[in-house]
Write a protein that holds these residues in place. Structure first.
Motif, PDB file in Angstrom:
ATOM      1  N   ASP A  60     -38.464 -26.638 -17.167  1.00 25.41           N
ATOM      2  CA  ASP A  60     -37.694 -27.095 -16.003  1.00 25.41           C
ATOM      3  C   ASP A  60     -36.607 -28.087 -16.408  1.00 25.41           C
ATOM      4  N   VAL A  61     -36.960 -28.997 -17.296  1.00 27.47           N
ATOM      5  CA  VAL A  61     -35.979 -29.988 -17.745  1.00 27.47           C
ATOM      6  C   VAL A  61     -34.869 -29.315 -18.551  1.00 27.47           C
ATOM      7  N   LEU A  62     -35.231 -28.371 -19.400  1.00 27.71           N
ATOM      8  CA  LEU A  62     -34.209 -27.658 -20.173  1.00 27.71           C
ATOM      9  C   LEU A  62     -33.282 -26.879 -19.247  1.00 27.71           C
ATOM     10  N   ALA A  63     -33.828 -26.265 -18.213  1.00 27.49           N
ATOM     11  CA  ALA A  63     -32.999 -25.521 -17.259  1.00 27.49           C
ATOM     12  C   ALA A  63     -32.021 -26.454 -16.557  1.00 27.49           C
ATOM     13  N   MET A  64     -32.480 -27.620 -16.184  1.00 26.98           N
ATOM     14  CA  MET A  64     -31.595 -28.591 -15.515  1.00 26.98           C
ATOM     15  C   MET A  64     -30.511 -29.072 -16.468  1.00 26.98           C
ATOM     16  N   ALA A  65     -30.882 -29.313 -17.724  1.00 28.29           N
ATOM     17  CA  ALA A  65     -29.894 -29.742 -18.725  1.00 28.29           C
ATOM     18  C   ALA A  65     -28.846 -28.652 -18.930  1.00 28.29           C
ATOM     19  N   ILE A  66     -29.278 -27.405 -18.938  1.00 32.33           N
ATOM     20  CA  ILE A  66     -28.337 -26.295 -19.090  1.00 32.33           C
ATOM     21  C   ILE A  66     -27.408 -26.222 -17.884  1.00 32.33           C
ATOM     22  N   GLN A  67     -27.964 -26.382 -16.695  1.00 29.02           N
ATOM     23  CA  GLN A  67     -27.141 -26.345 -15.482  1.00 29.02           C
ATOM     24  C   GLN A  67     -26.076 -27.441 -15.508  1.00 29.02           C
ATOM     25  N   MET A  68     -26.442 -28.608 -15.992  1.00 25.26           N
ATOM     26  CA  MET A  68     -25.509 -29.728 -16.025  1.00 25.26           C
ATOM     27  C   MET A  68     -24.555 -29.659 -17.214  1.00 25.26           C
TER      28      MET A  68
END
Length: 112
Positions: A82-90
């Motif tokens: 989940d954190v990696l997905a958010m980092a990718i989105q940002m």
């Protein structure tokens, strides 16, 4: 990459830096402890924030240290995702590359 060896090498470099800049490194250590010990978020949540920032600023040694800390804090691989997905989105494309490094580091350290 061999992340356990990379972490050990980076720790040795930090120790050398601490000998050269003792006041600076002591101050940084004090700040780091104060941030982790205070506030309403737990250590795991704070380490996830730090990992997201490490990915965004493309700091591979930071990624390795925060992944290691997350494993010690009891984080789950699904939470990491989940954190990696958010980092990718940002962070877009560059974050994809560094999120991959974070996941590889996690998998190596988890099996070590």
């Amino acid at each position: 990459m061999d992340y356990p060896a990379f972490i050990a090498e980076t720790r040795n470099q930090s120790r050398t830096l601490a000998k050269a800049l003792p006041d600076t490194m002591k101050g940084f250590g004090t700040l780091s402890r104060a941030v982790k010990e205070g506030g309403v978020l737990g250590v795991k949540e704070k380490e996830f924030v730090a990992l997201g920032i490490a990915i965004a600023v493309r700091c591979e040694p930071c990624i390795a240290f925060h992944v290691e800390a997350l494993l010690k804090a009891g984080a789950a691989r699904e939470e990491l995702g989940d954190v990696l997905a958010m980092a990718i989105q940002m962070g877009g494309g560059p974050a994809v590359m560094y999120a991959g490094k974070a996941l590889a580091c996690w998998d190596q350290l988890q099996t070590a």
